[in-house]
Each structure stands twice: as structure tokens, then as C-alpha cells.
Design a protein around this motif. Structure first.
Motif, mmCIF file in Angstrom:
data_model
loop_
_atom_site.group_PDB
_atom_site.id
_atom_site.type_symbol
_atom_site.label_atom_id
_atom_site.label_comp_id
_atom_site.label_asym_id
_atom_site.label_seq_id
_atom_site.Cartn_x
_atom_site.Cartn_y
_atom_site.Cartn_z
ATOM 1 N N GLU A 274 3.330 9.882 -10.255
ATOM 2 C CA GLU A 274 1.883 10.000 -11.100
ATOM 3 C C GLU A 274 1.904 9.150 -12.070
ATOM 4 O O GLU A 274 1.751 9.261 -13.315
ATOM 5 C CB GLU A 274 2.118 11.500 -11.671
ATOM 6 C CG GLU A 274 1.825 12.820 -10.476
ATOM 7 C CD GLU A 274 1.711 14.186 -10.862
ATOM 8 O OE1 GLU A 274 0.819 14.724 -10.488
ATOM 9 O OE2 GLU A 274 2.727 14.673 -11.599
ATOM 10 N N LEU A 275 2.570 7.852 -11.757
ATOM 11 C CA LEU A 275 2.613 6.594 -12.560
ATOM 12 C C LEU A 275 1.092 6.159 -12.647
ATOM 13 O O LEU A 275 0.531 5.375 -11.592
ATOM 14 C CB LEU A 275 3.432 5.814 -12.094
ATOM 15 C CG LEU A 275 4.783 6.076 -12.308
ATOM 16 C CD1 LEU A 275 6.134 5.297 -11.402
ATOM 17 C CD2 LEU A 275 5.416 5.948 -13.757
ATOM 18 N N ARG A 276 0.652 5.974 -13.723
ATOM 19 C CA ARG A 276 -0.943 5.499 -14.047
ATOM 20 C C ARG A 276 -0.937 4.247 -13.603
ATOM 21 O O ARG A 276 -2.112 3.826 -13.075
ATOM 22 C CB ARG A 276 -1.428 5.790 -15.467
ATOM 23 C CG ARG A 276 -2.180 7.086 -15.403
ATOM 24 C CD ARG A 276 -2.927 7.319 -16.479
ATOM 25 N NE ARG A 276 -1.929 8.003 -17.667
ATOM 26 C CZ ARG A 276 -2.280 8.218 -18.897
ATOM 27 N NH1 ARG A 276 -3.054 7.316 -19.501
ATOM 28 N NH2 ARG A 276 -1.236 8.954 -19.747
ATOM 29 N N ASN A 277 -0.228 3.280 -14.070
ATOM 30 C CA ASN A 277 -0.084 1.716 -13.766
ATOM 31 C C ASN A 277 0.665 1.509 -12.437
ATOM 32 O O ASN A 277 1.204 0.543 -12.307
ATOM 33 C CB ASN A 277 0.269 1.039 -14.556
ATOM 34 C CG ASN A 277 1.695 1.184 -15.316
ATOM 35 O OD1 ASN A 277 2.371 2.399 -14.830
ATOM 36 N ND2 ASN A 277 2.510 0.363 -15.957
ATOM 37 N N PHE A 278 0.575 2.377 -11.262
ATOM 38 C CA PHE A 278 1.018 2.220 -10.048
ATOM 39 C C PHE A 278 0.916 0.974 -9.534
ATOM 40 O O PHE A 278 1.829 0.255 -8.896
ATOM 41 C CB PHE A 278 0.906 3.250 -9.208
ATOM 42 C CG PHE A 278 -0.660 3.402 -8.845
ATOM 43 C CD1 PHE A 278 -1.548 4.090 -9.715
ATOM 44 C CD2 PHE A 278 -1.087 2.957 -7.654
ATOM 45 C CE1 PHE A 278 -2.875 4.025 -9.235
ATOM 46 C CE2 PHE A 278 -2.454 2.937 -7.169
ATOM 47 C CZ PHE A 278 -3.156 3.544 -8.010
ATOM 48 N N LYS A 279 -0.461 0.394 -9.885
ATOM 49 C CA LYS A 279 -0.463 -1.197 -8.929
ATOM 50 C C LYS A 279 0.495 -2.235 -9.749
ATOM 51 O O LYS A 279 0.932 -2.947 -9.130
ATOM 52 C CB LYS A 279 -2.085 -1.161 -9.252
ATOM 53 C CG LYS A 279 -2.983 -0.512 -8.323
ATOM 54 C CD LYS A 279 -4.433 -1.084 -8.330
ATOM 55 C CE LYS A 279 -5.122 -0.160 -7.223
ATOM 56 N NZ LYS A 279 -5.067 -0.523 -5.843
ATOM 57 N N LYS A 280 0.136 -2.121 -10.966
ATOM 58 C CA LYS A 280 1.140 -2.998 -11.852
ATOM 59 C C LYS A 280 2.572 -2.977 -11.482
ATOM 60 O O LYS A 280 3.259 -4.177 -11.289
ATOM 61 C CB LYS A 280 0.909 -2.781 -13.580
ATOM 62 C CG LYS A 280 1.735 -3.930 -14.092
ATOM 63 C CD LYS A 280 0.940 -5.299 -13.941
ATOM 64 C CE LYS A 280 1.693 -6.367 -14.837
ATOM 65 N NZ LYS A 280 1.055 -7.583 -14.396
ATOM 66 N N ILE A 281 3.218 -1.782 -11.491
ATOM 67 C CA ILE A 281 4.666 -1.619 -10.961
ATOM 68 C C ILE A 281 4.821 -1.975 -9.768
ATOM 69 O O ILE A 281 5.759 -3.089 -9.359
ATOM 70 C CB ILE A 281 4.894 -0.031 -11.399
ATOM 71 C CG1 ILE A 281 4.653 0.178 -12.765
ATOM 72 C CG2 ILE A 281 6.620 0.082 -11.003
ATOM 73 C CD1 ILE A 281 4.865 1.720 -13.069
ATOM 74 N N THR A 282 3.830 -1.753 -8.771
ATOM 75 C CA THR A 282 4.117 -2.280 -7.231
ATOM 76 C C THR A 282 3.988 -3.764 -7.252
ATOM 77 O O THR A 282 5.031 -4.209 -6.614
ATOM 78 C CB THR A 282 3.122 -1.655 -6.231
ATOM 79 O OG1 THR A 282 3.041 -0.181 -6.484
ATOM 80 C CG2 THR A 282 3.378 -1.990 -4.797
ATOM 81 N N THR B 113 0.729 -1.210 -0.123
ATOM 82 C CA THR B 113 -0.035 -0.115 0.006
ATOM 83 C C THR B 113 0.800 1.159 0.028
ATOM 84 O O THR B 113 0.510 2.052 -0.727
ATOM 85 C CB THR B 113 -0.894 -0.034 1.184
ATOM 86 O OG1 THR B 113 -1.313 -1.366 1.460
ATOM 87 C CG2 THR B 113 -2.148 1.121 1.142
ATOM 88 N N ASP B 114 1.869 1.139 0.887
ATOM 89 C CA ASP B 114 2.790 2.499 0.788
ATOM 90 C C ASP B 114 3.463 2.615 -0.349
ATOM 91 O O ASP B 114 3.529 3.788 -0.913
ATOM 92 C CB ASP B 114 3.659 2.351 2.302
ATOM 93 C CG ASP B 114 3.039 2.506 3.232
ATOM 94 O OD1 ASP B 114 1.991 2.992 3.444
ATOM 95 O OD2 ASP B 114 3.837 2.292 4.338
ATOM 96 N N LEU B 115 3.925 1.595 -1.023
ATOM 97 C CA LEU B 115 4.657 1.778 -2.398
ATOM 98 C C LEU B 115 3.745 2.332 -3.517
ATOM 99 O O LEU B 115 4.089 3.128 -4.242
ATOM 100 C CB LEU B 115 5.374 0.363 -2.916
ATOM 101 C CG LEU B 115 6.674 0.111 -2.298
ATOM 102 C CD1 LEU B 115 6.888 -1.396 -2.868
ATOM 103 C CD2 LEU B 115 7.584 1.133 -2.715
ATOM 104 N N GLU B 116 2.347 1.739 -3.445
ATOM 105 C CA GLU B 116 1.518 2.089 -4.314
ATOM 106 C C GLU B 116 1.209 3.490 -4.273
ATOM 107 O O GLU B 116 1.094 4.534 -5.195
ATOM 108 C CB GLU B 116 0.022 1.417 -4.163
ATOM 109 C CG GLU B 116 0.021 -0.078 -4.796
ATOM 110 C CD GLU B 116 -1.104 -0.839 -4.527
ATOM 111 O OE1 GLU B 116 -1.136 -1.825 -5.055
ATOM 112 O OE2 GLU B 116 -2.206 -0.215 -3.856
ATOM 113 N N THR B 117 1.157 4.204 -2.967
ATOM 114 C CA THR B 117 0.687 5.702 -2.823
ATOM 115 C C THR B 117 2.025 6.352 -3.444
ATOM 116 O O THR B 117 1.715 7.378 -3.910
ATOM 117 C CB THR B 117 0.729 5.804 -1.095
ATOM 118 O OG1 THR B 117 -0.430 4.858 -0.642
ATOM 119 C CG2 THR B 117 0.519 7.349 -0.903
ATOM 120 N N ILE B 118 3.186 5.960 -2.934
ATOM 121 C CA ILE B 118 4.475 6.838 -3.613
ATOM 122 C C ILE B 118 4.559 6.805 -5.135
ATOM 123 O O ILE B 118 4.676 7.926 -5.446
ATOM 124 C CB ILE B 118 5.599 6.097 -2.826
ATOM 125 C CG1 ILE B 118 5.684 6.378 -1.287
ATOM 126 C CG2 ILE B 118 6.869 6.695 -3.686
ATOM 127 C CD1 ILE B 118 6.781 5.584 -0.785
#
Ligand code: SAM
Length: 312
Positions: A157-165, A146-151
Motif C-alpha cells: 500500500e505504498l503510495r509512490n509505488f511507481k517511483k520506488i519501482t 509492472t509486477d513489482l508495481e502491483t506488489i
């Protein structure tokens, strides 16, 4: 003096901002390699500069570079959020005629691979202050999903933050920025002007150095200082920082602080702390862009505090 490792951006505009100050102190919150400080001291013989940096390498270099200015310059090590408070406690605020910040990392910090700021680095560090406890390896290898996704969302401002995390979670631990950026490269946005890993590195760097928290704390200290006739100039390199500066200056310039829905003004209509001097941010001219490509994302905003007028 040996090679200067960092070319100051918007240097003409910064000199212009502070050139008419007759007497007093300017605080340079981001000394770096002393480029702006030495230009201001050279162009205005009436000012003393107190300069801050948290990076010992930058302090050592600039101490030597600025030796010729003798007691016209005082250098302090630490985060500007706390050092500015110490300066405000030590000096009479009426002596302080300017505050300058050239936010972000220096070219040398980016270029020195062992500092871990570059996506080609062989380690995962990114601390501006090498004695600080939090480094990039802790953020990448130990933060919760969760913290990584938020960062990644808020600072990159990475749109695919969930995938990258989720790719980071599956593949960690990572031992270098190079390894991290290579593993994630298929999932990172491919822009024309910037390397795909730039926003990822930016997000981690902002967290490691608490860059937005530092900027907000600095602006809060300035707001509460009670400055009289003081120029505030901030250069930002990405939209997150620039937005904070823009919104803060806009709030400072408002005379009426009644809620939007108020039918009439009851606040006294005398709350402005001064005036915005740059309606639009100042950006680099063509000749500077050509010589120093790093200047392309620099935005300078200037505000003049004149609390004195408000009190009269
Ligand atoms: C863009 S460089 C400044 C370059 C400088 N204006 C020059 O002309 O050489 C930013 C510098 O600010 C320092 N810095 C960034 N955030 C800081 C903070 N919160 N507290 C203290 N120093 C900081 C970095 O270590 C870096 O050396």
C-alpha cells in the motif's frame, strides 16, 4: 527448555476461545514456537491439537517443546492451505472443534538476520520454508516493472509505488535487504511507529510466501468443510489480512444471499454458516502491550460455525 524465541500474542483471549471445548481436535495452522499450542493444551485437557508449520526450524523447536504432551499433539510440516485439506480428508469433520491461525512471521524469523526478513539482513531471502523455490532476490531482481508495481501497491500500500519501482529497476541487482532498504530509504514513507522500509519488506514477503493466497485458501477450505459446532479464530497483523478475515466472516454470517437489488428474498434465507463472536476485533490489553510491543498490531476475530443448525 532453552529460551523461547517467540512470545504468543493475545494468549489469554486465545485460551478463552478454546477453553470450553469438551472433546475433539483443534487445528493450529501456525505452530511457530508452540506458544499458543502449549497454552491451549495446558488450559484444556480434553483437546488434541494437530499443528502445522512450513518452517523446519519452528517444527524442530516445537517438537521438543511439546514432547511433554505426548500423543495429545500431532505436528505436520507444509503450507496450511494444503495440509488442512489432508487433515480434512483424514478425519471426520465432526471431530474438529477448532481451527486457529496466528498469521504472519514469528519473532525468530524476523530476528534471525540470515533469513532475510529484516531490513538489516545481509541477504534477500524471506522464505518461511527454506526449501521453497521463490525467494526475495528473484522478486526484486527478476520481476517485471509492472509486477513489482502491483506488489508494492497491493501488498505494501505504498503510495509512490511507481517511483520506488523505478529506483529498484535502475539499481538492481540487489544482494541484501540492507542494501535495498538503504538505496530506497529517501523514497520510503517516514512513519513515527514503523521503520520506513517496513512496508516495502512486507510487500516482498507477502509475495514470496503467497501470504494472502494462503489465507484465502485456508478460509475456503474451512467454508467448505461442513463443520458442526467448530470455533474459527484468526489473528492478523496487518490490515490486508484482517480485511480478508473480516469480509469472509461477514459473508459466512449472512442468512440471505440474494443480490442487493432483489425485491424479496428467494434464496431460502438459511445460508448462514454460523455466528461472528467478535463484532470488533479483539486487540491486546495494556499490560500485554507493555510486555510485548509486537502485540500492538494483532487483531483476533472469532467465528463459530454451526452448520448443523442451518440444516435442521
Ligand atoms: C506468528 S508465528 C506463530 C507463532 C505461534 N502461534 C506461537 O505461539 O509460537 C507464524 C508461524 O506460522 C508459519 N506460517 C505462516 N504462514 C504459513 C503457511 N501458509 N503455512 C504453514 N505455516 C505458516 C510461520 O512459519 C511461523 O512459524
Amino acid at each position: 527448555m532453552h529460551n523461547i524465541p517467540h512470545v504468543p500474542v493475545l494468549y489469554r483471549e486465545v485460551i478463552e476461545t478454546f477453553k470450553d471445548i469438551k472433546n475433539g481436535i483443534i487445528i493450529d495452522c501456525t505452530l511457530g514456537y508452540g506458544g499458543h499450542t502449549s497454552m491451549i493444551l495446558e488450559s484444556n485437557p480434553h483437546v488434541h491439537i494437530i499443528a502445522i508449520d512450513q518452517d523446519q526450524t519452528a517444527i524442530d523447536f516445537s517438537t521438543q517443546r511439546l514432547e511433554k504432551f505426548g500423543d495429545r499433539v500431532t505436528i505436520k510440516k507444509g503450507r496450511f492451505s494444503s495440509v488442512i485439506q489432508e487433515i480434512l480428508d483424514e478425519y471426520d469433520t465432526s471431530e474438529i472443534k477448532g481451527v486457529f491461525a496466528d498469521i504472519g512471521v514469528s519473532s525468530l524469523q524476523l530476528d534471525q538476520k540470515e533469513r532475510g526478513f529484516s531490513y538489516e539482513s545481509d541477504n534477500l531471502d524471506m522464505r518461511m520454508d527454506k526449501s521453497a523455490l521463490l525467494q526475495a532476490s528473484i522478486v526484486v531482481n527478476e520481476y517485471s516493472q509492472t509486477d513489482l508495481e502491483t506488489i508494492l501497491l497491493e501488498y505494501g500500500e505504498l503510495r509512490n509505488f511507481k517511483k520506488i519501482t523505478s529506483i529498484i529497476m535502475q539499481n538492481r541487482p540487489f544482494y541484501s535487504a540492507k542494501e535495498l532498504s538503504q538505496t530506497l530509504s529517501p523514497y520510503l514513507p517516514k512513519g513515527k511507529k514503523i521503520h520506513p522500509a517496513t512496508l516495502l519488506m512486507q510487500a516482498i514477503r507477502i509475495e514470496v510466501n503467497d501470504e494472502l493466497g494462503e489465507l484465502k485458501a485456508l478460509l475456503r477450505s474451512i467454508e467448505n468443510a461442513g463443520f458442526i459446532d467448530t470455533k474459527i479464530a484468526v489473528i492478523a497483523f496487518h490490515s490486508l489480512e484482517d480485511r480478508i478475515v473480516k469480509q469472509t466472516f461477514s459473508r459466512w454470517s449472512k442468512s440471505c444471499i440474494c443480490p442487493n437489488e432483489a425485491m424479496r428474498c428467494t434464496c431460502g434465507n438459511n445460508h448462514a454458516l454460523g455466528k461472528i463472536k467478535t463484532k470488533k476485533p479483539v486487540t491486546a490489553q495494556a499490560d500485554e502491550l507493555k510486555k510485548n510491543p509486537r502485540s500492538r498490531s494483532a487483531k483476533l476475530r472469532v467465528f463459530t460455525m454451526d452448520t448443523y443448525e442451518r440444516k435442521e
